[in-house]
Write a protein that holds these residues in place. Structure first.
Motif, PDB file in Angstrom:
ATOM      1  N   GLY A   2       2.742   3.956  14.967  1.00 10.74           N
ATOM      2  CA  GLY A   2       2.653   2.511  14.824  1.00 10.74           C
ATOM      3  C   GLY A   2       2.083   2.170  13.468  1.00 10.74           C
ATOM      4  O   GLY A   2       1.292   2.910  12.908  1.00 10.74           O
ATOM      5  N   GLY A   3       2.488   1.030  12.912  1.00 14.61           N
ATOM      6  CA  GLY A   3       2.031   0.641  11.586  1.00 14.61           C
ATOM      7  C   GLY A   3       0.635   0.074  11.621  1.00 14.61           C
ATOM      8  O   GLY A   3       0.461  -1.121  11.483  1.00 14.61           O
ATOM      9  N   GLY A   4      -0.372   0.892  11.810  1.00 16.61           N
ATOM     10  CA  GLY A   4      -1.757   0.428  11.783  1.00 16.61           C
ATOM     11  C   GLY A   4      -2.077  -0.104  10.399  1.00 16.61           C
ATOM     12  O   GLY A   4      -1.640   0.467   9.406  1.00 16.61           O
ATOM     13  N   GLY A   5      -2.846  -1.189  10.308  1.00 16.55           N
ATOM     14  CA  GLY A   5      -3.078  -1.832   9.019  1.00 16.55           C
ATOM     15  C   GLY A   5      -4.082  -1.103   8.146  1.00 16.55           C
ATOM     16  O   GLY A   5      -4.560  -1.668   7.187  1.00 16.55           O
ATOM     17  N   GLY A   6      -4.423   0.139   8.441  1.00 14.08           N
ATOM     18  CA  GLY A   6      -5.445   0.850   7.675  1.00 14.08           C
ATOM     19  C   GLY A   6      -5.002   1.127   6.252  1.00 14.08           C
ATOM     20  O   GLY A   6      -3.830   1.297   5.973  1.00 14.08           O
ATOM     21  N   GLY A   7      -5.949   1.168   5.331  1.00 15.01           N
ATOM     22  CA  GLY A   7      -5.666   1.581   3.953  1.00 15.01           C
ATOM     23  C   GLY A   7      -4.910   0.553   3.157  1.00 15.01           C
ATOM     24  O   GLY A   7      -4.485   0.819   2.055  1.00 15.01           O
ATOM     25  N   GLY A   8      -4.718  -0.650   3.695  1.00 11.82           N
ATOM     26  CA  GLY A   8      -4.099  -1.719   2.926  1.00 11.82           C
ATOM     27  C   GLY A   8      -2.768  -1.354   2.306  1.00 11.82           C
ATOM     28  O   GLY A   8      -2.439  -1.791   1.222  1.00 11.82           O
ATOM     29  N   GLY A   9      -1.991  -0.502   2.986  1.00  5.67           N
ATOM     30  CA  GLY A   9      -0.672  -0.170   2.455  1.00  5.67           C
ATOM     31  C   GLY A   9      -0.710   0.880   1.365  1.00  5.67           C
ATOM     32  O   GLY A   9       0.299   1.234   0.798  1.00  5.67           O
ATOM     33  N   GLY A  10      -1.920   1.384   1.044  1.00  8.12           N
ATOM     34  CA  GLY A  10      -2.037   2.382  -0.005  1.00  8.12           C
ATOM     35  C   GLY A  10      -1.199   3.615   0.273  1.00  8.12           C
ATOM     36  O   GLY A  10      -0.691   4.249  -0.644  1.00  8.12           O
ATOM     37  N   ASP A  11      -1.032   3.946   1.556  1.00  9.01           N
ATOM     38  CA  ASP A  11      -0.254   5.134   1.910  1.00  9.01           C
ATOM     39  C   ASP A  11       1.205   4.983   1.495  1.00  9.01           C
ATOM     40  O   ASP A  11       1.836   5.942   1.063  1.00  9.01           O
ATOM     41  N   SER A  12       1.745   3.772   1.622  1.00  8.59           N
ATOM     42  CA  SER A  12       3.149   3.588   1.253  1.00  8.59           C
ATOM     43  C   SER A  12       3.322   3.715  -0.257  1.00  8.59           C
ATOM     44  O   SER A  12       4.349   4.176  -0.739  1.00  8.59           O
ATOM     45  N   VAL A  13       2.291   3.327  -1.016  1.00  5.77           N
ATOM     46  CA  VAL A  13       2.360   3.493  -2.475  1.00  5.77           C
ATOM     47  C   VAL A  13       2.259   4.978  -2.829  1.00  5.77           C
ATOM     48  O   VAL A  13       2.988   5.476  -3.687  1.00  5.77           O
ATOM     49  N   LEU A  57       5.190  -2.857  -5.017  1.00  5.98           N
ATOM     50  CA  LEU A  57       4.671  -2.279  -3.771  1.00  5.98           C
ATOM     51  C   LEU A  57       3.144  -2.354  -3.726  1.00  5.98           C
ATOM     52  O   LEU A  57       2.560  -2.546  -2.666  1.00  5.98           O
ATOM     53  N   VAL A  58       2.515  -2.217  -4.897  1.00  2.10           N
ATOM     54  CA  VAL A  58       1.061  -2.369  -4.963  1.00  2.10           C
ATOM     55  C   VAL A  58       0.695  -3.817  -4.608  1.00  2.10           C
ATOM     56  O   VAL A  58      -0.234  -4.070  -3.834  1.00  2.10           O
ATOM     57  N   VAL A  59       1.458  -4.780  -5.169  1.00  5.27           N
ATOM     58  CA  VAL A  59       1.234  -6.201  -4.854  1.00  5.27           C
ATOM     59  C   VAL A  59       1.358  -6.423  -3.341  1.00  5.27           C
ATOM     60  O   VAL A  59       0.520  -7.074  -2.712  1.00  5.27           O
ATOM     61  N   ALA A  60       2.416  -5.847  -2.753  1.00  2.00           N
ATOM     62  CA  ALA A  60       2.655  -6.034  -1.308  1.00  2.00           C
ATOM     63  C   ALA A  60       1.529  -5.419  -0.478  1.00  2.00           C
ATOM     64  O   ALA A  60       1.145  -5.962   0.562  1.00  2.00           O
ATOM     65  N   SER A  61       0.971  -4.309  -0.956  1.00  2.00           N
ATOM     66  CA  SER A  61      -0.081  -3.633  -0.190  1.00  2.00           C
ATOM     67  C   SER A  61      -1.402  -4.408  -0.231  1.00  2.00           C
ATOM     68  O   SER A  61      -2.272  -4.210   0.600  1.00  2.00           O
ATOM     69  N   GLN A  62      -1.523  -5.322  -1.215  1.00  2.00           N
ATOM     70  CA  GLN A  62      -2.795  -6.023  -1.400  1.00  2.00           C
ATOM     71  C   GLN A  62      -2.739  -7.505  -1.012  1.00  2.00           C
ATOM     72  O   GLN A  62      -3.760  -8.181  -1.002  1.00  2.00           O
ATOM     73  N   ASN A  63      -1.527  -8.009  -0.742  1.00  2.00           N
ATOM     74  CA  ASN A  63      -1.383  -9.453  -0.527  1.00  2.00           C
ATOM     75  C   ASN A  63      -0.582  -9.767   0.726  1.00  2.00           C
ATOM     76  O   ASN A  63       0.216  -8.958   1.190  1.00  2.00           O
ATOM     77  N   LYS A  64      -0.794 -10.990   1.251  1.00  2.00           N
ATOM     78  CA  LYS A  64      -0.032 -11.390   2.431  1.00  2.00           C
ATOM     79  C   LYS A  64       1.374 -11.823   2.019  1.00  2.00           C
ATOM     80  O   LYS A  64       1.626 -12.064   0.837  1.00  2.00           O
ATOM     81  N   LYS A  65       2.267 -11.928   2.994  1.00  2.00           N
ATOM     82  CA  LYS A  65       3.672 -12.228   2.704  1.00  2.00           C
ATOM     83  C   LYS A  65       3.781 -13.564   1.951  1.00  2.00           C
ATOM     84  O   LYS A  65       3.229 -14.564   2.380  1.00  2.00           O
ATOM     85  N   PRO A  66       4.497 -13.583   0.822  1.00  2.00           N
ATOM     86  CA  PRO A  66       4.527 -14.787  -0.010  1.00  2.00           C
ATOM     87  C   PRO A  66       5.584 -15.806   0.420  1.00  2.00           C
ATOM     88  O   PRO A  66       6.480 -15.497   1.203  1.00  2.00           O
ATOM     89  N   SER A  67       5.472 -17.001  -0.158  1.00  2.00           N
ATOM     90  CA  SER A  67       6.536 -17.997  -0.035  1.00  2.00           C
ATOM     91  C   SER A  67       7.735 -17.498  -0.839  1.00  2.00           C
ATOM     92  O   SER A  67       7.588 -16.621  -1.703  1.00  2.00           O
ATOM     93  N   PRO A  68       8.937 -18.062  -0.610  1.00  2.00           N
ATOM     94  CA  PRO A  68      10.105 -17.626  -1.394  1.00  2.00           C
ATOM     95  C   PRO A  68       9.877 -17.717  -2.908  1.00  2.00           C
ATOM     96  O   PRO A  68      10.295 -16.840  -3.651  1.00  2.00           O
ATOM     97  N   TYR A 183       0.588 -12.668  -6.710  1.00  2.00           N
ATOM     98  CA  TYR A 183       1.920 -12.056  -6.606  1.00  2.00           C
ATOM     99  C   TYR A 183       2.516 -11.620  -7.941  1.00  2.00           C
ATOM    100  O   TYR A 183       3.687 -11.325  -8.028  1.00  2.00           O
ATOM    101  N   THR A 184       1.696 -11.588  -8.984  1.00  2.00           N
ATOM    102  CA  THR A 184       2.220 -11.140 -10.272  1.00  2.00           C
ATOM    103  C   THR A 184       1.941  -9.651 -10.425  1.00  2.00           C
ATOM    104  O   THR A 184       0.776  -9.250 -10.491  1.00  2.00           O
ATOM    105  N   PRO A 185       2.997  -8.816 -10.458  1.00  2.00           N
ATOM    106  CA  PRO A 185       2.763  -7.367 -10.587  1.00  2.00           C
ATOM    107  C   PRO A 185       2.078  -7.044 -11.904  1.00  2.00           C
ATOM    108  O   PRO A 185       2.271  -7.736 -12.903  1.00  2.00           O
ATOM    109  N   ALA A 186       1.284  -5.986 -11.899  1.00  2.00           N
ATOM    110  CA  ALA A 186       0.636  -5.523 -13.129  1.00  2.00           C
ATOM    111  C   ALA A 186       1.714  -5.149 -14.135  1.00  2.00           C
ATOM    112  O   ALA A 186       2.729  -4.555 -13.780  1.00  2.00           O
TER     113      ALA A 186
END
Length: 203
Positions: A2-13, A57-68, A183-186
């Motif tokens: 299951g997609g547990g919210g641990g690590g703020g998505g760092g694992d996917s990066v 992907l780093v932005v997505a791991s640190q932020n909530k889903k954005p507006s369009p 939402y601005t990528p580095a």
């Protein structure tokens, strides 16, 4: 799992970094032994696009889903890098099949835009690239292993990308529900991007 919210998505990066170093690394090194500067150039542009995708992907791991609108902001560097790849597709090149294979496959990076089942989108896109890869295999089979190896490495990378997306972003790009709204990528997701340093952020 299951997609547990641990690590703020760092694992996917981290998993994406592994994909870049291992799987795309073979494409990068393979492009250098072909005697085809235009292919090398496109692979370098594809590396830039992957660096931009990593920053997103780093932005997505640190932020909530954005507006369009904010989603467009997050996508912009990847979109610009993909446009550059298209401009490098030279019909007069004797390596047009190589360039077409790379450019068709680069469309896979648009999986981040898919609202649902990005893995299915990749399954639709990969055969377009594979068609040109098969032409390379037919042309160079038994004649030049560098070219056949390059085509096989690229196909393997696209399949690995699909597996990465299915494992880490099954239904769509995963955002951090408890994250922020930046939402601005580095700039210059990877080192060695060249160019001026990014301007300093707000104080």
């Amino acid at each position: 799992g299951g997609g547990g919210g641990g690590g703020g998505g760092g694992d996917s990066v981290k998993a994406f970094d592994l994909l870049l170093s291992e799987s795309f690394g073979k494409v990068l090194s393979g492009s250098k032994g072909l005697g085809a500067p235009e292919v090398e150039k496109m692979v370098a542009a594809l590396k830039d696009a992957l660096d931009a995708q990593r920053a997103m992907l780093v932005v997505a791991s640190q932020n909530k889903k954005p507006s369009p609108g904010d989603m467009q902001k997050a996508l912009q560097p990847t979109a610009s890098a993909l446009e550059k790849i298209e401009t490098l597709k030279d019909r007069r090149s004797k390596f047009f099949n190589h360039l077409s294979m790379l450019a068709e496959g680069a469309a896979c990076l648009q999986w981040v835009c898919m609202e649902e089942k990005p893995g299915a989108y990749l399954a639709d896109v990969i055969p377009g690239s594979e068609m040109y890869g098969n032409k390379i295999l037919m042309e160079f089979k038994g004649k030049d292993e560098a070219h056949t190896g390059f085509a096989k490495a690229y196909k393997a990378f696209l399949v690995d990308l699909q597996a990465y997306v299915k494992a880490n972003h099954m239904t769509c790009l995963t955002w951090n529900a408890s994250g922020g709204t930046n939402y601005t990528p580095a700039a210059g997701g990877g080192a060695a991007s060249g160019g001026a340093p990014p301007p300093p952020g707000p104080p």
